[in-house]
Design an enzyme around this catalytic site. Structure first.
Site, mmCIF file in Angstrom:
data_model
loop_
_atom_site.group_PDB
_atom_site.id
_atom_site.type_symbol
_atom_site.label_atom_id
_atom_site.label_comp_id
_atom_site.label_asym_id
_atom_site.label_seq_id
_atom_site.Cartn_x
_atom_site.Cartn_y
_atom_site.Cartn_z
ATOM 1 N N ARG A 50 0.839 -1.201 0.000
ATOM 2 C CA ARG A 50 0.000 0.000 0.000
ATOM 3 C C ARG A 50 0.872 1.248 0.000
ATOM 4 O O ARG A 50 0.517 2.275 -0.567
ATOM 5 C CB ARG A 50 -0.942 0.007 1.204
ATOM 6 C CG ARG A 50 -1.685 1.341 1.385
ATOM 7 C CD ARG A 50 -2.848 1.252 2.363
ATOM 8 N NE ARG A 50 -2.487 0.628 3.607
ATOM 9 C CZ ARG A 50 -1.862 1.249 4.635
ATOM 10 N NH1 ARG A 50 -1.497 2.509 4.521
ATOM 11 N NH2 ARG A 50 -1.600 0.602 5.749
ATOM 12 N N TYR A 102 -15.580 17.388 -16.766
ATOM 13 C CA TYR A 102 -16.074 16.013 -16.888
ATOM 14 C C TYR A 102 -17.151 15.723 -15.836
ATOM 15 O O TYR A 102 -17.028 16.130 -14.670
ATOM 16 C CB TYR A 102 -14.895 15.050 -16.727
ATOM 17 C CG TYR A 102 -15.256 13.606 -16.499
ATOM 18 C CD1 TYR A 102 -16.070 12.915 -17.394
ATOM 19 C CD2 TYR A 102 -14.779 12.926 -15.385
ATOM 20 C CE1 TYR A 102 -16.405 11.596 -17.177
ATOM 21 C CE2 TYR A 102 -15.100 11.597 -15.165
ATOM 22 C CZ TYR A 102 -15.914 10.942 -16.066
ATOM 23 O OH TYR A 102 -16.250 9.621 -15.844
ATOM 24 N N ASP A 175 -6.271 18.239 -15.445
ATOM 25 C CA ASP A 175 -6.684 16.927 -15.929
ATOM 26 C C ASP A 175 -6.173 16.818 -17.362
ATOM 27 O O ASP A 175 -6.706 17.458 -18.272
ATOM 28 C CB ASP A 175 -8.212 16.798 -15.869
ATOM 29 C CG ASP A 175 -8.708 15.426 -16.312
ATOM 30 O OD1 ASP A 175 -7.949 14.700 -16.976
ATOM 31 O OD2 ASP A 175 -9.866 15.091 -15.997
ATOM 32 N N LYS A 200 -7.265 5.529 -20.120
ATOM 33 C CA LYS A 200 -7.441 6.053 -21.463
ATOM 34 C C LYS A 200 -6.145 5.910 -22.270
ATOM 35 O O LYS A 200 -5.708 4.806 -22.551
ATOM 36 C CB LYS A 200 -7.916 7.500 -21.389
ATOM 37 C CG LYS A 200 -9.051 7.763 -20.395
ATOM 38 C CD LYS A 200 -10.272 6.898 -20.585
ATOM 39 C CE LYS A 200 -11.478 7.348 -19.775
ATOM 40 N NZ LYS A 200 -11.381 7.179 -18.320
#
Length: 388
Positions: A50, A102, A175, A200
């Site tokens: 983690r 978005y 972004d 993406k």
């Protein structure tokens, strides 16, 4: 390898991709959740996955090098990456956000962080510096920049916004999902943090979910990694491996996809059944000069409106044989998206109308297929629309 090395070379070799088997040509997938210590006083580089993991380290250092940052945090999804940035802010912070952001970002800020941390937001066109100045409040802590916006591909001139932010002690985050570091490098324009949905263009093959945040300086990187350790929304080693593998072909994929997108945008611009084309790579786009200055190309996403109602749009989509109807973008296959009912479905009709999203708007994520085939597929579907 230096910063002057060409992108197509850096995308293969950037970062620290060595492993325990340091003669392996590709970093190993290290699935261990924990790592052993030889004694109580030993300080090992890896203790618990983690906190840090060798496969994640290889990927994080590669994407950070490509963006020109000091380091990165790989997250479980693009939304987890966005949420990790918001974790850097104190309670009751105010964020200035690019209008037309978005839908998932809007939902996270408005439906969740407003309740759980007292986050407030103001949405403005960040190219209007007077509106930006008017939106700033005493508790403003962050300017969230999305450029190009989804789905109307409006650009933000990054440098003036970051200059304003520095003058007022505000963080900036871009972004950069629609561009990838191949097409746009926001840190070079003064940005503090760069966020991607790695599902993406970074992954590029529609086979992983992931997000990443790149920090421009060491102080932010320390804070970001502390958030990753505390919240634990980090990316697993298998998806880090896929993202790193995807980066290897980013240069050749984006070159083909962006070239295809420009051809399709020009084709659609001349089509009698198309009302409007949104693509900053077109000479007639109002921000074409900014695109040329800030980006390497117009990108691989093209949006357009058709002269048809919702039913006819649905039939058009059904007639396509190469473009697949999907909720994502950035893969090697070409996709079509109906923003009104898909990517921005969480917004009300009034909110969609306010930012220009109607039921006759379609968004293309252009893949690596042959451009002639893609144009033929769109043409046969468009020509079957009812004549106005």
């Amino acid at each position: 390898m230096t910063d002057t090395t060409h992108f197509s070379t850096r995308v293969i070799h950037a970062g620290d991709q060595s492993t325990v088997a340091d003669n392996a040509i590709f970093p190993a997938i290290v699935t261990a959740s924990s790592f052993t210590k030889r004694g109580l006083d030993e300080r090992t580089e890896y203790a618990y996955s983690r906190v840090s993991n060798p496969t994640r380290h290889a990927y994080e250092t590669c994407i950070a090098a490509l963006e020109g940052g000091r380091g990165a945090l790989a997250c479980a999804s693009g939304m987890a990456a966005t949420a990790s940035v918001l974790e850097l802010l104190p309670k009751d912070s105010h964020v200035i956000v690019m209008a037309g952001v978005y839908g998932g970002t809007f939902r996270l800020m408005e439906d969740y962080r407003s309740r759980t941390s007292g986050l407030t937001t103001t949405y403005v066109d960040l190219n209007d510096l007077d509106a930006l100045a008017a939106a700033r409040q005493d508790n403003t802590r962050l300017i969230w920049i999305e450029t190009p916006t989804n789905p109307l591909l409006q650009l933000v001139d990054i440098a003036p916004v970051t200059a304003f932010a520095r003058a007022h002690g505000l963080l900036t985050c871009v972004d950069n999902t629609f561009c990838s570091p191949w097409n746009q490098r926001p840190i070079e324009h003064g940005v503090d943090l760069v966020m991607h949905s790695a599902s993406k263009y970074i992954g590029g093959h529609s086979d992983l979910i992931g997000g990443v945040v790149v920090a421009a300086d060491d102080g932010l990187l320390v804070r970001l990694r502390a958030v990753g350790m505390a919240v634990g929304a980090v990316q697993g080693p298998f998806d880090c491996y896929l993202a790193l593998r995807g980066l290897k072909t980013l240069d050749v994929r984006m070159e083909r996809q962006c070239a295809n997108a420009l051809r399709l945008a020009r084709f659609l611009e001349a089509h009698p059944q198309v009302d409007e084309v949104y693509y900053p790579g077109l000479e007639r786009h109002p921000q074409h000069a900014l695109c040329q200055r800030q980006m390497r190309s117009g990108g691989a996403v093209v949006s357009f409106t058709v002269k048809a109602d919702r039913q006819a749009v649905s039939e058009l989509v059904g007639r396509l044989s190469i473009f697949v109807l999907a909720d994502s973008l950035g893969g090697v296959e070409s996709m079509i998206n109906h923003s009104y009912s898909m990517s921005h479905c969480s917004l009300t009709h009034e909110q969609k109308a306010a930012i220009g999203i109607g039921e006759n708007l379609l968004r293309l994520s252009v893949g690596v297929e042959h451009a002639e085939d893609l144009m033929a597929d769109l043409d046969q579907a468009l020509r079957a629309l009812p004549q106005g």
